[in-house]
Design a protein around this motif. Structure first.
Motif, short mmCIF file in Angstrom:
data_model
loop_
_atom_site.label_atom_id
_atom_site.label_comp_id
_atom_site.label_asym_id
_atom_site.label_seq_id
_atom_site.Cartn_x
_atom_site.Cartn_y
_atom_site.Cartn_z
N GLN A 165 33.67 -10.44 -30.74
CA GLN A 165 32.73 -9.75 -31.60
C GLN A 165 33.43 -9.19 -32.83
OE1 GLN A 165 31.67 -7.59 -27.59
NE2 GLN A 165 30.49 -6.76 -29.23
N PRO A 166 32.83 -9.37 -34.05
CA PRO A 166 33.48 -8.84 -35.24
C PRO A 166 33.62 -7.32 -35.20
CG PRO A 166 31.31 -9.76 -35.75
CD PRO A 166 31.62 -10.13 -34.35
N VAL A 167 32.63 -6.62 -34.63
CA VAL A 167 32.71 -5.17 -34.49
C VAL A 167 32.29 -4.79 -33.07
CG1 VAL A 167 31.82 -2.94 -35.25
CG2 VAL A 167 32.24 -4.74 -36.92
N LEU A 168 33.11 -3.96 -32.40
CA LEU A 168 32.83 -3.52 -31.04
C LEU A 168 32.19 -2.14 -31.09
CD1 LEU A 168 36.34 -4.45 -29.61
CD2 LEU A 168 34.29 -5.87 -29.55
N GLU A 169 31.24 -1.88 -30.19
CA GLU A 169 30.55 -0.60 -30.19
C GLU A 169 30.44 -0.03 -28.79
OE1 GLU A 169 26.78 -0.83 -32.11
OE2 GLU A 169 27.58 -1.63 -33.98
N LEU A 180 41.67 -13.39 -39.65
CA LEU A 180 41.08 -12.91 -38.40
C LEU A 180 39.57 -12.75 -38.53
CD1 LEU A 180 43.80 -10.28 -37.43
CD2 LEU A 180 43.28 -12.39 -36.19
N ARG A 181 39.11 -12.33 -39.70
CA ARG A 181 37.66 -12.20 -39.89
C ARG A 181 36.96 -13.54 -39.83
NH1 ARG A 181 39.12 -8.36 -43.95
NH2 ARG A 181 38.95 -9.98 -45.53
N ARG A 182 37.64 -14.58 -40.35
CA ARG A 182 37.03 -15.91 -40.39
C ARG A 182 37.17 -16.66 -39.09
NH1 ARG A 182 40.09 -16.32 -45.29
NH2 ARG A 182 41.45 -17.82 -44.25
N SER A 183 38.08 -16.24 -38.24
CA SER A 183 38.44 -17.02 -37.06
C SER A 183 37.30 -17.13 -36.06
CB SER A 183 39.65 -16.41 -36.37
OG SER A 183 39.87 -17.03 -35.13
N TYR A 223 34.63 -0.23 -33.42
CA TYR A 223 35.99 -0.70 -33.61
C TYR A 223 35.95 -2.05 -34.32
CZ TYR A 223 40.91 -1.72 -32.89
OH TYR A 223 42.24 -2.00 -33.11
N ASP A 224 36.65 -2.13 -35.44
CA ASP A 224 36.77 -3.37 -36.21
C ASP A 224 38.11 -4.01 -35.87
OD1 ASP A 224 37.23 -5.36 -38.08
OD2 ASP A 224 36.23 -4.28 -39.70
N PRO A 225 38.13 -5.09 -35.07
CA PRO A 225 39.41 -5.69 -34.65
C PRO A 225 40.24 -6.20 -35.82
CG PRO A 225 37.60 -6.46 -33.27
CD PRO A 225 36.98 -5.76 -34.44
N ALA A 226 39.61 -6.80 -36.82
CA ALA A 226 40.38 -7.36 -37.93
C ALA A 226 41.05 -6.27 -38.73
CB ALA A 226 39.47 -8.19 -38.83
#
Length: 224
Positions: free
Chosen positions: A124-128, A116-119, A134-137
């Motif tokens: 956005q990798p991190v939501l603010e 998921l991190r590489r996808s 929020y880190d989705p992965a």
């Protein structure tokens, strides 16, 4: 994050479902290539979990179909077929990673997080929003570097609201996004999840407000 599991073993599907939901992700489960093909046209998914031994054919054929249509969609093959030749066939057909049964649930989650991190299809990798991140992965909500402990459903709700931070998200959109096959989110269940999320955030200096827009939906916005 929404994952699609293509697996015909009810027991494994149940175990993986528990693991995935506890991680804070949503999971749709189908048992055949035919159902998977239809499902991919109905909903967007961030990761595919694919068994190869399916009732209506070889999962390798579905994998090749996925690669033709959804080139960037990550696929983790989960199978009992552990020979080197079979692994090579799966990877050459387009699998991003390969996990042989039986496996430990922690390794399974680690491989999912890495994909998921590489996808490139992930947002956005991190939501603010305010002091919230929020880190989705990782499916983690934090505030000022401290993790905010949330049950799976509330974590998923926080992610959805943060993806549209500052905008009203309609109730029906949230209900659909939080639903899984065979377990539809009701209006009452959504209200309960929002209430529980509010209570969890209340003692935290979030720098954000969770607003109810009556008759429409909810909005998470940075505090003025």
């Amino acid at each position: 994050m929404r994952l699609l599991l293509v697996e015909d073993s009810p027991r494994l599907a149940e175990l993986l479902g528990e693991t995935v939901r506890e991680a804070g992700w949503r999971l749709d489960t189908v048992t055949t290539i035919a159902d998977a093909t239809v499902t991919l046209t109905l909903r967007e998914h961030d990761l595919i979990l694919l068994d190869l031994g399916l009732p209506d054919g070889n999962g390798i054929e579905l994998l090749r179909q996925i690669r033709k249509t959804y080139k960037d969609l990550p696929v983790l093959v989960i199978t009992a077929r552990g020979s080197i030749e079979e692994r090579i066939e799966g990877l050459d057909a387009g699998a991003d990673d390969y996990l042989v049964k039986p496996f430990h649930h922690r390794e399974f989650l680690a491989r999912c997080r890495a994909m998921l991190r590489r996808s490139p299809t992930s947002l956005q990798p991190v939501l603010e929003c305010g002091h919230l991140r929020y880190d989705p992965a990782m499916a983690e909500l934090s505030c000022g570097g401290t993790i905010v402990a949330l049950p799976p459903r509330e974590r998923a709700l926080a992610e959805l609201l943060m993806r549209d931070a500052g905008r009203v998200v309609q109730k029906r959109k949230l209900e659909l996004a939080l639903s899984e096959f065979g377990e539809e989110m009701t209006a009452n269940a959504l209200e309960l999840a929002v209430s529980r999320l509010r209570k969890k955030l209340l003692p935290v200096d979030t720098g954000a407000d969770l607003v109810t827009v009556r008759g429409v939906g909810y909005m998470l916005q940075a505090a003025p």
